[in-house]
Each structure stands twice: as C-alpha cells, then as structure tokens.
Enzyme design. Sequence first.
Site, PDB file in Angstrom:
ATOM      1  N   THR A  69      94.823   7.921  93.803  1.00 14.19           N
ATOM      2  CA  THR A  69      95.923   8.385  94.673  1.00 14.19           C
ATOM      3  C   THR A  69      96.658   9.598  94.099  1.00 14.19           C
ATOM      4  O   THR A  69      97.495  10.195  94.758  1.00 14.19           O
ATOM      5  CB  THR A  69      96.936   7.231  94.912  1.00 14.19           C
ATOM      6  OG1 THR A  69      97.073   6.477  93.707  1.00 14.19           O
ATOM      7  CG2 THR A  69      96.462   6.314  96.003  1.00 14.19           C
TER       8      THR A  69
ATOM      9  N   ASP B 143      80.681   3.527  83.264  1.00 12.53           N
ATOM     10  CA  ASP B 143      79.739   3.734  82.173  1.00 12.53           C
ATOM     11  C   ASP B 143      78.340   3.494  82.736  1.00 12.53           C
ATOM     12  O   ASP B 143      78.172   3.392  83.957  1.00 12.53           O
ATOM     13  CB  ASP B 143      80.069   2.766  81.010  1.00 12.53           C
ATOM     14  CG  ASP B 143      79.697   3.346  79.654  1.00 12.53           C
ATOM     15  OD1 ASP B 143      78.538   3.796  79.511  1.00 12.53           O
ATOM     16  OD2 ASP B 143      80.540   3.341  78.739  1.00 12.53           O
TER      17      ASP B 143
HETATM   18  O1  C5P Z   1     104.106   3.880  88.930  1.00  8.54           O
HETATM   19  P1  C5P Z   1     103.222   3.810  90.120  1.00  8.54           P
HETATM   20  O2  C5P Z   1     103.804   2.976  91.249  1.00  8.54           O
HETATM   21  O3  C5P Z   1     102.737   5.154  90.596  1.00  8.54           O
HETATM   22  O4  C5P Z   1     101.981   2.979  89.576  1.00  8.54           O
HETATM   23  C1  C5P Z   1     100.716   2.978  90.129  1.00  8.54           C
HETATM   24  C2  C5P Z   1      99.834   2.175  89.234  1.00  8.54           C
HETATM   25  O5  C5P Z   1      98.572   2.067  89.857  1.00  8.54           O
HETATM   26  C3  C5P Z   1      99.584   2.799  87.866  1.00  8.54           C
HETATM   27  O6  C5P Z   1      99.481   1.733  86.938  1.00  8.54           O
HETATM   28  C4  C5P Z   1      98.245   3.496  88.004  1.00  8.54           C
HETATM   29  O7  C5P Z   1      97.515   3.504  86.797  1.00  8.54           O
HETATM   30  C5  C5P Z   1      97.556   2.609  89.012  1.00  8.54           C
HETATM   31  N1  C5P Z   1      96.508   3.208  89.833  1.00  8.54           N
HETATM   32  C6  C5P Z   1      96.703   4.336  90.585  1.00  8.54           C
HETATM   33  N2  C5P Z   1      95.674   4.838  91.343  1.00  8.54           N
HETATM   34  C7  C5P Z   1      94.499   4.235  91.376  1.00  8.54           C
HETATM   35  C8  C5P Z   1      94.300   3.068  90.630  1.00  8.54           C
HETATM   36  C9  C5P Z   1      95.328   2.576  89.861  1.00  8.54           C
HETATM   37  O8  C5P Z   1      97.814   4.874  90.600  1.00  8.54           O
HETATM   38  N3  C5P Z   1      93.536   4.675  92.155  1.00  8.54           N
END
Ligand code: C5P
Length: 235
Positions: free
Chosen positions: A118, A64
């Site tokens: 990612t 923001d």
């Molecule tokens: O289920 P998984 O192992 O893919 O979870 C990844 C977690 O990390 C999720 O909660 C997602 O919102 C979070 N996350 C992500 N990428 C980012 C930051 C956070 O996947 N850059």
Amino acid sequence: MKLCVALDLPSIEANIDLAKALNSYDIWLKIGFRSFIRDGKSFIKLLKAINPNFKIFLDLKLYDIPNTMADAAEEIARLGVDMFNIHASAGEIAMCTVMERLQKYETRPLVLAVTALTSFDETGFQKIYGESIDERALQFAKMSFENGLDGVVCSAFESRAIKKATQDSFLTLCPGIRPFGEDAGDQQRVAALDLAFKEGVDFPVIGRPIYKDSDPRQKLQQIMQQIQFIETGRL
Ligand code: C5P
C-alpha cells in the site's frame, strides 16, 4: 470486519502495554519485522500469556526460493500463529510448495499473499512491475486463489474486484487504513473504515493511527465504536 492492530512499537514493553489495552476486544494482532526481529518467538508466547484467544498474524512477507519459503512456513506453523504471509511475486511454484508443506498440520495458519504494497503509488509500482496496480493485484490474487491460499494483502481499493474475480470468502487484509483522516505517513493508498467495509475488506490493518495517538486506549475505543456503527448501518 475484524480489526488487525499492528504491534510495531519501539520496545517489547510498549507493545505489551498496547496488547493489554486491547485485551477485551475480539481483534487480531499483527507482528511485523520490527517486533519479530527484536523479540522473536518469546513475544508470541508473551502475547498468548496475556490472552490465549488473541489471534496472531505474523507479517514477515516471505520471499525466497520455493524450498526455503516452505521450510520457513513450517517453522511458522510450529510457532502457533494464526496467519502469515508470503509475497505473491515469489510465484506459483513457491505458493504450491508452501501450501503442500503445510498440509500435514491438522490446524495450519491461514496463508495470505501480498499483492501490491500500500506504500506504492501508481508510478512507483509501474516502474517495477510494468503494469497498473489494479491489473497486477488482480492477477496476483487469482494466482493465489488457484494455488490454494486463503487470501491476499491488498489495498481497500482492490478488495471488491479481487473477491469478484475469486470468491467472496477469499480473504482480503488491507493496511493503509486511516479511520479519522490521520496522517498517511509512507502509505499512498489509504482508506477510511466505511470504504473498507463497502469494499468487503475482511481485515482492516491499523498501526500508527492507534499507537502514535496520545491516548491509544481511547483511540481504539473510538475505532471499535466506528466499526460497530458501520456494520450496523448507523453511520
Ligand atoms: O502504521 P500503519 O497503519 O501504516 O501500519 C500498516 C502496517 O501494515 C505496517 O506494519 C506495515 O508493515 C504493514 N503492511 C503494509 N502494507 C502491506 C503489508 C503490510 O503497510 N502490503
């Protein structure tokens, strides 16, 4: 490496069950949009009641204008969580304003900046940022380091280069970890735990591979064992 488990389950009861199963491990818990929007502050209190030593990462990815972000950062500091994050693309003024505002807290939460999600592949990322993931993530990381943040959220593939360009102690937290080749889901840049370790990742984040498993407790045990094997060079 400190494992960070995403509590992204569809109900507070399911999240609490998972947290109870994690109780005996020295790990971090990640509270993201779904759980925080639904269960708010009281969820944090409940987790601390299960185990006051649980470390909590509030993954709300603030983005923001600087003053609004700093106001939110202060509210987050008052929640007693141990780490939260902002989007690096909010810019340097936002980073500085947030860090300045947290100075008055004797113990402030760690602050990380999200570089490239990612879930982006190279094409999707280029369309928005006009640059490669590697280059942009590195620039975001340098900017975060120079403005006093504690680390970044990135993929395991960028962790080593980021530490080289900043400092070894500059934290990297990496989602998209699939310890045993589980389904990637919407994640594009996924890595196994041994790669994360080689790349110097401080916090591998794992969500679905644990909570979508038919036996999350057992899965967690396997993951913790795998981390121990990797860290002691037995893998
Ligand atoms: O289920 P998984 O192992 O893919 O979870 C990844 C977690 O990390 C999720 O909660 C997602 O919102 C979070 N996350 C992500 N990428 C980012 C930051 C956070 O996947 N850059």
